[in-house]
Scaffold this active site. Sequence first.
Site, PDB file in Angstrom:
ATOM      1  N   CYS A 171      -4.589   2.583   2.533  1.00  0.00           N
ATOM      2  CA  CYS A 171      -3.232   2.113   2.294  1.00  0.00           C
ATOM      3  C   CYS A 171      -2.984   1.903   0.806  1.00  0.00           C
ATOM      4  CB  CYS A 171      -2.975   0.821   3.060  1.00  0.00           C
ATOM      5  SG  CYS A 171      -4.091  -0.533   2.615  1.00  0.00           S
TER       6      CYS A 171
ATOM      7  N   CYS B  18      15.537 -10.159  -1.597  1.00  0.00           N
ATOM      8  CA  CYS B  18      14.477 -10.135  -0.582  1.00  0.00           C
ATOM      9  C   CYS B  18      13.237  -9.414  -1.108  1.00  0.00           C
ATOM     10  CB  CYS B  18      14.993  -9.451   0.682  1.00  0.00           C
ATOM     11  SG  CYS B  18      13.727  -8.962   1.848  1.00  0.00           S
TER      12      CYS B  18
END
Length: 381
Positions: free
Chosen positions: A338, A12
């Site tokens: 971020c 994933c």
Amino acid sequence: MKNTCSCRKKGCGGCPLLALPYPEQLAKKQKDVENLLGKFGPVQPILGMEDPWHYRNKAVSTFCAGPGRSLQSGIYAQGTHRVIPVEECLLHNPALDEAIAAVRTAAAACRYEPFNEDRRTGLIRHVLVRHSRATGQILVCLVTAQTALPGSKAFVTKLRQLCPSVSTVVQNINPRHSSAVLGSAEKLLYGKGYIEDTLCGVKFRLSAASFYQVNPVQTERLYQTAIEAAGLDGSQSVLDAYCGVGTIGLASAAKAKSVLGVELNRSAVNCAIQNAKANGITNARFLCADATSAIQRMAQQGERMDVVFLDPPRAGSTPEFLQAVCQLAPERVVYISCNSETQRRDLEYLTARGWKASFIQPVDLFPHTEHVETVVLLTRS
């Protein structure tokens, strides 16, 4: 608090730090931020989560064909467009997984075929779901490759029978050969087309396309940290650059004299204006414009701002924007990022021009991933 948890979804790539105990994740991120930003000033201890699981309020699941042509959905394997079926995720609020499962069942009942990227056949591409922590409402956005959605009423009825928390359903049409999830056209199938959530005491409307942080618990800590760093006492004029739907600006409005939000995305600006009206906030206005062009114009016209909130995308700001900040000469600049690497680049620019980083605070908005948010307060040295 659980420190680690196992996940069977091999390949994933969504949680690269999952095997690392959470305190060690925080220590790693603390060190990363210190290595990147420590030269500018002392880095405060990172603000982690008490319970770093099931924090996400938004999820996207991609449809695919399973065994016996069954309908499945999940996430792309890392670096590919091969879908790994996902029934539940350790990062999702459980309500999201319940809604996605209900969408799969309802779509299968309507015999909707999953879109095949290679053959360009099939109908349904993705489902995007949002959850409101404040109300428990769920928004479902079904992304289709074609405009027509046969049996849409039956789909909505079945979906709401299976998941009564779904308060609105929209169809997004994305015919493009693109990795982008959403297209530009949308149809309302049920409800208002948005849900409402509360952040820092302010109500926000959330549509399928709205930008809204995915971790509401940590986002409140992030914004509260930024607002406290700004030192607002009701007398300051505030510029909220790259403001999105106005989250930071509206959250700070009660402590400011005035707030001006600047954002290039017209839809986001419209949401910000609606959010201000819905909350009875009269000292905030929003401008649809490029942040760099807007602040350059303000500086050239000799306008005055006491505080600048700066929350750019991952690519960081621009030298032109930062130069205009220097011309505007606010008392304080609060830089939320971020991406500590691009933030370091921008801090190099500002500190070389007389600014000093007097406060650096990391916040773990995305446990079990490599990402970390930082709040940096800059004042004139």
